[in-house]
Design an enzyme around this catalytic site. Sequence first.
Site, short mmCIF file in Angstrom:
data_model
loop_
_atom_site.label_atom_id
_atom_site.label_comp_id
_atom_site.label_asym_id
_atom_site.label_seq_id
_atom_site.Cartn_x
_atom_site.Cartn_y
_atom_site.Cartn_z
N SER A 118 0.82 -1.21 0.00
CA SER A 118 0.00 0.00 0.00
C SER A 118 0.85 1.27 0.00
O SER A 118 1.91 1.31 0.65
CB SER A 118 -0.89 0.00 1.25
OG SER A 118 -1.50 1.27 1.42
N TYR A 141 -2.03 5.41 -4.45
CA TYR A 141 -3.08 6.42 -4.25
C TYR A 141 -2.56 7.71 -4.88
O TYR A 141 -1.47 8.17 -4.51
CB TYR A 141 -3.32 6.68 -2.75
CG TYR A 141 -4.31 5.75 -2.09
CD1 TYR A 141 -5.58 5.57 -2.61
CD2 TYR A 141 -3.97 5.09 -0.91
CE1 TYR A 141 -6.49 4.72 -1.97
CE2 TYR A 141 -4.87 4.25 -0.27
CZ TYR A 141 -6.14 4.07 -0.81
OH TYR A 141 -7.03 3.25 -0.19
N THR A 167 -5.73 2.62 -6.85
CA THR A 167 -7.02 2.53 -6.16
C THR A 167 -7.81 3.82 -6.39
O THR A 167 -7.32 4.91 -6.12
CB THR A 167 -6.80 2.29 -4.66
OG1 THR A 167 -6.06 1.08 -4.52
CG2 THR A 167 -8.13 2.15 -3.93
N LYS A 241 -8.13 -0.42 -9.29
CA LYS A 241 -8.81 -1.11 -8.18
C LYS A 241 -10.00 -0.29 -7.69
O LYS A 241 -9.85 0.91 -7.40
CB LYS A 241 -7.83 -1.32 -7.01
CG LYS A 241 -8.46 -1.94 -5.77
CD LYS A 241 -7.39 -2.32 -4.75
CE LYS A 241 -7.95 -2.97 -3.51
NZ LYS A 241 -8.48 -2.05 -2.52
N HIS A 265 -13.89 -2.12 -1.78
CA HIS A 265 -12.94 -1.70 -0.75
C HIS A 265 -13.27 -2.36 0.60
O HIS A 265 -13.18 -1.73 1.65
CB HIS A 265 -12.95 -0.17 -0.62
CG HIS A 265 -11.62 0.44 -0.23
ND1 HIS A 265 -10.80 1.06 -1.12
CD2 HIS A 265 -10.98 0.50 0.96
CE1 HIS A 265 -9.72 1.49 -0.50
NE2 HIS A 265 -9.79 1.16 0.77
C1 FNR Z 1 -7.82 -1.76 3.27
N1 FNR Z 1 -7.90 -1.64 1.88
C2 FNR Z 1 -7.00 -0.83 1.21
N2 FNR Z 1 -7.06 -0.74 -0.15
C3 FNR Z 1 -6.14 0.00 -0.82
O1 FNR Z 1 -6.21 0.05 -2.05
N3 FNR Z 1 -5.18 0.67 -0.13
C4 FNR Z 1 -5.06 0.64 1.21
O2 FNR Z 1 -4.16 1.24 1.78
C5 FNR Z 1 -6.02 -0.12 1.92
N4 FNR Z 1 -5.99 -0.18 3.30
C6 FNR Z 1 -6.86 -1.00 3.98
C7 FNR Z 1 -6.77 -1.10 5.37
C8 FNR Z 1 -7.60 -1.98 6.05
C9 FNR Z 1 -7.48 -2.10 7.54
C10 FNR Z 1 -8.53 -2.76 5.35
C11 FNR Z 1 -9.42 -3.77 6.05
C12 FNR Z 1 -8.65 -2.64 3.98
C13 FNR Z 1 -8.88 -2.44 1.12
C14 FNR Z 1 -8.28 -3.80 0.75
O3 FNR Z 1 -7.26 -3.68 -0.18
C15 FNR Z 1 -9.33 -4.75 0.14
O4 FNR Z 1 -9.96 -4.11 -0.95
C16 FNR Z 1 -10.40 -5.21 1.12
O5 FNR Z 1 -9.88 -5.35 2.43
C17 FNR Z 1 -10.96 -6.54 0.66
O6 FNR Z 1 -11.95 -7.01 1.50
P1 FNR Z 1 -11.69 -8.08 2.68
O7 FNR Z 1 -10.80 -9.18 2.15
O8 FNR Z 1 -11.05 -7.31 3.79
O9 FNR Z 1 -13.07 -8.54 3.00
#
Ligand code: FNR
Length: 368
Positions: A118, A141, A167, A241, A265
């Site tokens: 990330s 990002y 994303t 994404k 997300h």
């Molecule tokens: C995320 N997600 C996320 N996505 C992204 O593109 N950049 C990021 O920095 C983050 N940070 C992040 C932190 C936390 C604590 C969570 C739970 C999620 C989203 C992540 O990449 C993903 O899309 C989802 O978590 C998928 O769903 P599940 O597997 O958590 O149900």
Amino acid sequence: MSHPAPALQSIPSDLVSLADYRHYARQHLPHDIYEYIAGGGADEISLKRNRNSFEQHLIQPRILRHMTEGSTRSELLGQTLRYPVLLAPVAFQHLAHPEGEMATARAANALDTGMVVSTLASTSMEQLAATLEGPKWFQLYFQQDRDFTLSLVRRAEAAGYSHLMVTVDAPLHGIRNRAQRAGFELPPQISAVNLIDRPPLPRKVLEPEQSIVFQGMMSEAPTWSDINWLLQHTRLPVILKGVLHPDDAVQAKQMGIDGIVISNHGGRTLDCVPAALDVLPKIRECVGEKYAILLDGGIERGTDIFKALALGANAVLIGRPQVFALAVAGALGVAHMLRLLREELEVTMALAGTPRLADINADCLIDA
Ligand code: FNR
């Protein structure tokens, strides 16, 4: 409130599924951090939908087929994956474990699994790139200024990341009521270390009739023209994404974007949107058979992966389960979690009568 238990050094015998990691994680995380990780946006309708959507499909198994040639290998955007599973980008992993993203990276190496790092990692992208031995992708990002955004891209290229995952579904935070109720705030010692050189945001004075959302926060949010600009400034494959609409998927493909992640997300941004699985079949139909589609949201079982593949995904991303496993048992936990998923996928394929990923298609499912 009682102190969270330290991470375990070995895996207890009753910890046998990803849902078990979710339950265990409560004991290994402070309450506010658990709520921040586990929670979704507003009333968590999207979040619940992510799990429920998998339950709306049942697997229709076939019997007595030869299985000894079975394999879970596939090609995705120029890389060979042993399993169609990647670690999703998850910010600030030091919240879950003192070793943060480095522990996750070691687990990814041990299990030969790709990791998407990330922009908001709490470990530098260079350190992680130097540690990661398998597929390493960087999640971007967009930042408020293009020069700084480009500097992140150049750093990712120089560090050896092979793909950029951009994303686009979170230009601002969703309504995170659950994290708010728990009083979650990022502790001062944990930060987005990749962004320390970010130029300060210009101070913007809004007129009284201007909106803090539209003229304020969204004024720096990327649009399609920024994505076009990015495509012209990097030779790395770009994956978008956060796609949920078939027309956006088609536009991405037509612009030359290499692939998409269908995602809401993890239900953390806009509430009341469909689960990725709900929109997958239509998107697959619109972009054709060959276009790279990843999917995430709610995946906790090998059967979930099977269903996503059957409906048209090429691979899936795992979000929360990696952080829960990290909190419970560090690198060991993440590696064990990935091993569980792999075994479950193989068992599912064997019992469903589909020895190769290419055998998994919509005919393998029936509506629940
Ligand atoms: C995320 N997600 C996320 N996505 C992204 O593109 N950049 C990021 O920095 C983050 N940070 C992040 C932190 C936390 C604590 C969570 C739970 C999620 C989203 C992540 O990449 C993903 O899309 C989802 O978590 C998928 O769903 P599940 O597997 O958590 O149900």
